[in-house]
Design a protein around this motif. Structure first.
Motif, short mmCIF file in Angstrom:
data_model
loop_
_atom_site.label_atom_id
_atom_site.label_comp_id
_atom_site.label_asym_id
_atom_site.label_seq_id
_atom_site.Cartn_x
_atom_site.Cartn_y
_atom_site.Cartn_z
N MET A 1 0.85 -1.17 0.00
CA MET A 1 0.00 0.00 0.00
C MET A 1 0.89 1.23 0.00
O MET A 1 1.87 1.29 0.72
N ASN A 2 0.56 2.21 -0.79
CA ASN A 2 1.40 3.40 -0.84
C ASN A 2 1.10 4.33 0.32
O ASN A 2 0.13 4.18 1.04
N GLN A 3 1.98 5.31 0.51
CA GLN A 3 1.84 6.23 1.64
C GLN A 3 0.52 6.99 1.58
O GLN A 3 -0.10 7.24 2.60
N GLU A 4 0.07 7.35 0.37
CA GLU A 4 -1.16 8.10 0.23
C GLU A 4 -2.33 7.33 0.81
O GLU A 4 -3.20 7.90 1.45
N SER A 5 -2.34 6.01 0.63
CA SER A 5 -3.42 5.19 1.15
C SER A 5 -3.47 5.21 2.67
O SER A 5 -4.52 5.06 3.26
N ILE A 6 -2.32 5.37 3.31
CA ILE A 6 -2.28 5.39 4.76
C ILE A 6 -2.82 6.72 5.29
O ILE A 6 -3.39 6.78 6.36
N ASP A 7 -2.71 7.79 4.51
CA ASP A 7 -3.15 9.11 4.97
C ASP A 7 -4.66 9.24 5.07
O ASP A 7 -5.16 9.87 5.98
N ALA A 8 -5.41 8.70 4.12
CA ALA A 8 -6.86 8.81 4.18
C ALA A 8 -7.37 7.90 5.28
O ALA A 8 -6.86 6.81 5.51
N GLY A 9 -8.38 8.37 5.98
CA GLY A 9 -8.89 7.62 7.11
C GLY A 9 -9.90 6.56 6.72
O GLY A 9 -10.56 6.63 5.69
N VAL A 10 -9.99 5.58 7.60
CA VAL A 10 -11.02 4.55 7.54
C VAL A 10 -11.87 4.77 8.79
O VAL A 10 -11.36 4.68 9.91
N ARG A 48 -14.28 16.55 10.14
CA ARG A 48 -12.94 16.98 10.55
C ARG A 48 -11.78 16.29 9.84
O ARG A 48 -10.65 16.77 9.90
N HIS A 49 -12.04 15.15 9.21
CA HIS A 49 -10.94 14.36 8.65
C HIS A 49 -11.25 13.93 7.22
O HIS A 49 -12.41 13.82 6.84
N GLU A 50 -10.18 13.69 6.47
CA GLU A 50 -10.36 13.09 5.15
C GLU A 50 -10.59 11.60 5.37
O GLU A 50 -9.70 10.87 5.78
N ILE A 51 -11.80 11.17 5.06
CA ILE A 51 -12.18 9.77 5.24
C ILE A 51 -12.36 9.16 3.85
O ILE A 51 -13.19 9.62 3.07
N GLY A 52 -11.57 8.15 3.57
CA GLY A 52 -11.65 7.49 2.27
C GLY A 52 -12.63 6.33 2.27
O GLY A 52 -13.26 6.04 1.26
N VAL A 53 -12.75 5.65 3.42
CA VAL A 53 -13.62 4.48 3.53
C VAL A 53 -14.44 4.60 4.80
O VAL A 53 -13.91 4.90 5.87
N ILE A 54 -15.74 4.36 4.65
CA ILE A 54 -16.65 4.32 5.80
C ILE A 54 -17.17 2.90 5.91
O ILE A 54 -17.74 2.36 4.96
N ILE A 55 -16.98 2.32 7.08
CA ILE A 55 -17.53 1.00 7.38
C ILE A 55 -18.58 1.21 8.45
O ILE A 55 -18.30 1.85 9.46
N ILE A 56 -19.77 0.70 8.21
CA ILE A 56 -20.84 0.92 9.17
C ILE A 56 -21.61 -0.38 9.41
O ILE A 56 -21.83 -1.16 8.48
N ASP A 57 -21.96 -0.57 10.67
CA ASP A 57 -22.80 -1.70 11.04
C ASP A 57 -24.20 -1.47 10.46
O ASP A 57 -24.66 -0.34 10.38
N HIS A 58 -24.83 -2.55 10.05
CA HIS A 58 -26.17 -2.43 9.47
C HIS A 58 -27.16 -1.85 10.47
O HIS A 58 -28.00 -1.02 10.10
N LEU A 59 -27.08 -2.27 11.72
CA LEU A 59 -27.99 -1.76 12.74
C LEU A 59 -27.23 -0.88 13.72
O LEU A 59 -26.43 -1.36 14.52
N VAL A 60 -27.45 0.42 13.61
CA VAL A 60 -26.84 1.40 14.49
C VAL A 60 -27.97 2.14 15.18
O VAL A 60 -28.98 2.46 14.54
N THR A 61 -27.82 2.42 16.46
CA THR A 61 -28.86 3.10 17.21
C THR A 61 -29.35 4.34 16.46
O THR A 61 -28.56 5.19 16.07
N GLY A 62 -30.64 4.41 16.23
CA GLY A 62 -31.25 5.57 15.60
C GLY A 62 -31.44 5.46 14.11
O GLY A 62 -32.20 6.24 13.53
#
Length: 151
Positions: A1-10, A48-62
């Motif tokens: 993985m290149n350095q750029e990939s490490i910079d974006a958040g998950v 607040r952050h550069e987020i490249g990937v969002i992982i979310i649980d199917h059932l989240v409160t609300g």
């Protein structure tokens, strides 16, 4: 993985603190990890952050993960979204994938290697899209300068 990939958040959103801790412990050395135990905290992270990937649980409160992905589609169109689910409501998931809301849907409990590979690939897609937008902008700028010079 290149350095750029490490910079974006998950960003991993799940209302179970133990899962968030497990995720950080498993993937914190490979990716720039942010976690949120609620939708509101997740939205703050996105602001607040550069987020490249969002992982979310199917059932989240609300809400549920698909509704959240749909709600941020306009404000964060480049972020790659992955749904984790212990349920098998294939119609909703397939509709979300077909609409482009989800990059992938993985079962819970996740398999570490599978999730790591999917996240790595998702970050690559994120950076390819980002680079494509930058190149398109440069092309428009060059065409503008050229047309200005021709006048």
């Amino acid at each position: 993985m290149n350095q750029e990939s490490i910079d974006a958040g998950v960003l991993y959103i799940d209302d179970t603190a133990a899962r968030l801790d497990d995720f950080k412990n498993l993937f914190g050395k490979s990716f720039n990890i942010y976690t949120a135990q609620s939708i509101a905290i997740g939205q703050g992270m996105l602001a607040r952050h550069e987020i490249g990937v969002i992982i979310i649980d199917h059932l989240v409160t609300g809400t549920n993960g698909i509704n959240f992905c749909e709600s941020i589609a306009q404000s964060h169109p480049r972020a790659i979204k992955i749904l984790l689910t212990g349920f098998s409501d294939a119609d909703d998931v397939n509709d979300a994938i077909n609409k482009g809301l989800l990059y992938a849907c993985l079962p819970k409990p996740w398999q570490n290697d599978e999730l790591k590979n999917v996240v790595k690939n998702a970050l690559e897609v994120y950076y390819l899209r980002k680079h494509n937008i930058e190149l398109t902008y440069k092309l428009y700028e060059a065409n503008y300068q050229l047309s200005k010079a021709n006048k």
